[in-house]
Design a protein around this motif. Structure first.
Motif, PDB file in Angstrom:
ATOM      1  N   GLN A  88       0.975  -1.282  -0.132  1.00 12.99           N
ATOM      2  CA  GLN A  88      -0.090  -0.055  -0.174  1.00 12.99           C
ATOM      3  C   GLN A  88       0.862   1.137  -0.162  1.00 12.99           C
ATOM      4  O   GLN A  88       0.491   2.174  -0.606  1.00 12.99           O
ATOM      5  CB  GLN A  88      -0.993   0.007   0.990  1.00 12.99           C
ATOM      6  N   VAL A  89       1.826   1.170   0.826  1.00 17.19           N
ATOM      7  CA  VAL A  89       2.933   2.430   0.827  1.00 17.19           C
ATOM      8  C   VAL A  89       3.435   2.610  -0.473  1.00 17.19           C
ATOM      9  O   VAL A  89       3.679   3.828  -0.943  1.00 17.19           O
ATOM     10  CB  VAL A  89       3.855   2.023   1.654  1.00 17.19           C
ATOM     11  N   ILE A  94       0.358   8.179   3.484  1.00 15.79           N
ATOM     12  CA  ILE A  94       1.760   6.981   3.483  1.00 15.79           C
ATOM     13  C   ILE A  94       1.973   7.086   5.063  1.00 15.79           C
ATOM     14  O   ILE A  94       2.687   5.989   5.287  1.00 15.79           O
ATOM     15  CB  ILE A  94       2.647   7.539   2.589  1.00 15.79           C
ATOM     16  N   ALA A  95       1.861   8.177   5.462  1.00 13.19           N
ATOM     17  CA  ALA A  95       2.518   8.184   7.145  1.00 13.19           C
ATOM     18  C   ALA A  95       1.605   7.244   8.053  1.00 13.19           C
ATOM     19  O   ALA A  95       2.182   6.553   8.698  1.00 13.19           O
ATOM     20  CB  ALA A  95       2.384   9.538   7.680  1.00 13.19           C
ATOM     21  N   LYS A  96       0.268   7.124   7.691  1.00 12.64           N
ATOM     22  CA  LYS A  96      -0.751   6.282   8.179  1.00 12.64           C
ATOM     23  C   LYS A  96      -0.475   4.855   8.072  1.00 12.64           C
ATOM     24  O   LYS A  96      -0.278   3.896   8.678  1.00 12.64           O
ATOM     25  CB  LYS A  96      -2.252   6.660   8.086  1.00 12.64           C
ATOM     26  N   ALA A  97      -0.172   4.697   6.686  1.00 16.88           N
ATOM     27  CA  ALA A  97       0.295   3.208   6.371  1.00 16.88           C
ATOM     28  C   ALA A  97       1.552   2.408   6.812  1.00 16.88           C
ATOM     29  O   ALA A  97       1.671   1.655   7.353  1.00 16.88           O
ATOM     30  CB  ALA A  97       0.249   3.217   4.847  1.00 16.88           C
ATOM     31  N   ARG A 137       1.854  -0.484   9.341  1.00 20.06           N
ATOM     32  CA  ARG A 137       3.029  -1.357   9.306  1.00 20.06           C
ATOM     33  C   ARG A 137       4.169  -1.450  10.335  1.00 20.06           C
ATOM     34  O   ARG A 137       4.660  -2.544  10.608  1.00 20.06           O
ATOM     35  CB  ARG A 137       3.944  -0.998   7.899  1.00 20.06           C
ATOM     36  N   SER A 138       4.418  -0.210  11.095  1.00 25.49           N
ATOM     37  CA  SER A 138       5.246  -0.167  12.074  1.00 25.49           C
ATOM     38  C   SER A 138       4.551  -1.151  13.470  1.00 25.49           C
ATOM     39  O   SER A 138       5.020  -1.854  14.066  1.00 25.49           O
ATOM     40  CB  SER A 138       5.799   1.004  12.743  1.00 25.49           C
TER      41      SER A 138
END
Length: 454
Positions: free
Chosen positions: A143-144, A253-256, A260-261
């Protein structure tokens, strides 16, 4: 005789009186014999004083084993448990790995007989959860990547739109300049027409026509100005849209990446949980093997420190004592601290074991009877609790009695150098220590050892 009398003593009387006097004065025969014996003893004593006497240091101790692994050892349990069964009796010979005692569990967390199966189920569940988190992390990474590509495309599209609107603004600006020029031309023609109309050169219709033309050019100028204003507004909107695209995709992107983190953190937690379960499984397997206490080596069960069935044991509590089979015997001798500097490794020792009658001449080991030869093997570097120093003496020649057992009492003499008997008597009377001399040379030591063996 003074011869004061004139009477003459007969000869017979003279002879009898002399014999009587001689008999009174003569020494008895027994006295001569006693003198000879005393003289002989004195001569022997003088000779004995100059005979060689081997100095020695005596000490007491016990029989032990040379290697620590061959000494009596306490068999201890590693885990807490309850005695369920004794498989040996005191005095029994056991082999390495033989079962001594069987224990049962005391801790409630290990009571479940299906505990290994339960742990396998937990491990499988954790592995499946870990696979799910790994799949989620992969999806979020994709997704990123997709958002990054869309971001680039959207940015390119927005930039193109900004360029188009900027070009449109430029074109509208040029149109305004052209229309302004047309307005100025129309105004100039109208002014010339009015002048010519006064001179009668131009008709009134022509003047009206020029006024209409001026009005048209002014209206067209206003229309172009409105169009330029719209183009500028569209340019501003496209620039705002460009900036909003950056903010929008950066947020997505930050949310994805944050998701992921979180998934990666869950993966780490899952791996940690799996490691804990695997460790727990290994601990359970090892603990279940510790329910059976086995003999660490061949030996005799000497004493059971816990008796009966049902007694509980703490961790590392002694169960029984094991004496290893056929230990390499040695003797622990304890000597005074003042004598330790006189002893070197390799010194010969004479040993008298309890239960073996012996006649020991400490200064003349060659005439000793019933003692056994040994050699100093170890001298402790620190003293014992009683302030004395411990020596380990091993067999020197021949064999010590096979009936010896660890713990038997021993009286020993560490043989030193030769001195005259008179010196040894003088040393003993003055309570001096033995002479401090250098260690004997190898050849000298060998000669003395041979004499001691004889």
């Amino acid at each position: 005789m003074l011869n004061l009398s004139n009477n003459v003593v007969p000869e017979s009387v003279k002879e009898s009186s002399n014999a009587y006097i001689q008999e009174l004065v003569s020494t008895p025969k027994s006295t001569h014999v006693l003198k000879r014996w005393l003289l002989g003893f004195f001569i022997i004593f003088i000779i004995t004083l100059f005979l060689p006497w081997q100095q020695n240091i005596n000490g007491k101790g016990t029989v032990t084993a040379l290697s620590p692994s061959e000494r009596p050892q306490s068999i201890q349990n590693v885990i807490a448990g309850r005695i369920e069964k004794w498989n040996v009796a005191e005095g029994q010979l056991v082999k390495k790995g033989d079962t001594l005692v069987i224990l049962s569990e005391l801790k409630d967390e290990y009571f479940d007989p299906q505990l290994p199966i339960r742990l396998d189920e937990q491990l499988q569940a954790k592995k499946e959860a870990l696979d799910s988190y790994e799949a989620k992390a992969d999806a979020l990474q994709k997704q990123v990547d997709a958002l990054s590509k869309n971001w680039e495309l959207s940015l390119e599209k927005a930039r193109n739109k900004v360029k188009q609107n900027r070009a449109k603004v430029n074109a509208d600006s040029a149109d305004i300049q052209a229309e302004q020029l047309q307005v100025k031309i129309a105004q100039d023609r109208l002014q010339r027409g009015l002048t010519q109309e006064k001179q009668g050169i131009v008709s009134l219709n022509e003047i009206e026509s020029r006024r209409l033309k001026l009005q048209e050019t002014q209206n067209k100028l206003i229309s172009v100005q409105n169009k330029l204003a719209i183009s500028k507004q569209e340019l501003i909107n496209s620039q705002i849209e460009l900036n909003s695209i950056n903010a929008e995709y950066a947020e997505k992107i930050a949310k994805a990446r944050s998701d992921r983190s979180s998934a990666l953190a869950s993966i780490s937690d899952g791996q940690s949980e799996i490691s804990k379960i695997v460790n727990k499984q290994a601990s359970v397997d090892i603990r279940r093997n510790m329910y059976v206490v086995r003999a660490p080596q061949d030996g005799y069960v000497v004493k059971a420190l816990k008796a009966g069935i049902g007694e509980t044991l703490k961790e590392t509590e002694s169960i029984c004592t094991l004496q290893p089979v056929n230990p390499n015997l040695a003797v622990e001798l304890y000597v005074n601290a003042m004598d330790v500097p006189l002893i070197q490794q390799g010194r010969i020792a004479r040993l008298e074991f309890e239960g073996w009658p012996a006649i020991q001449f400490s200064g003349w080991p060659s005439v000793s009877v019933g003692t056994f030869a040994g050699k100093v093997r170890v001298i402790d570097m620190i003293d014992s609790k009683n302030g004395q120093y411990r020596l380990l003496v091993t067999p020197d020649s021949g064999n010590w009695p096979k009936q010896l057992r660890v713990g038997s009492g021993v009286y020993g003499w560490i043989m030193l150098d030769d001195v005259p008997v008179w010196y040894e008597i003088w040393r003993q009377l003055n309570a001096f220590p033995p002479s401090l001399k250098e260690a004997p040379e190898e050849g000298e030591k060998t000669g003395k050892e041979t004499a001691a063996k004889k």
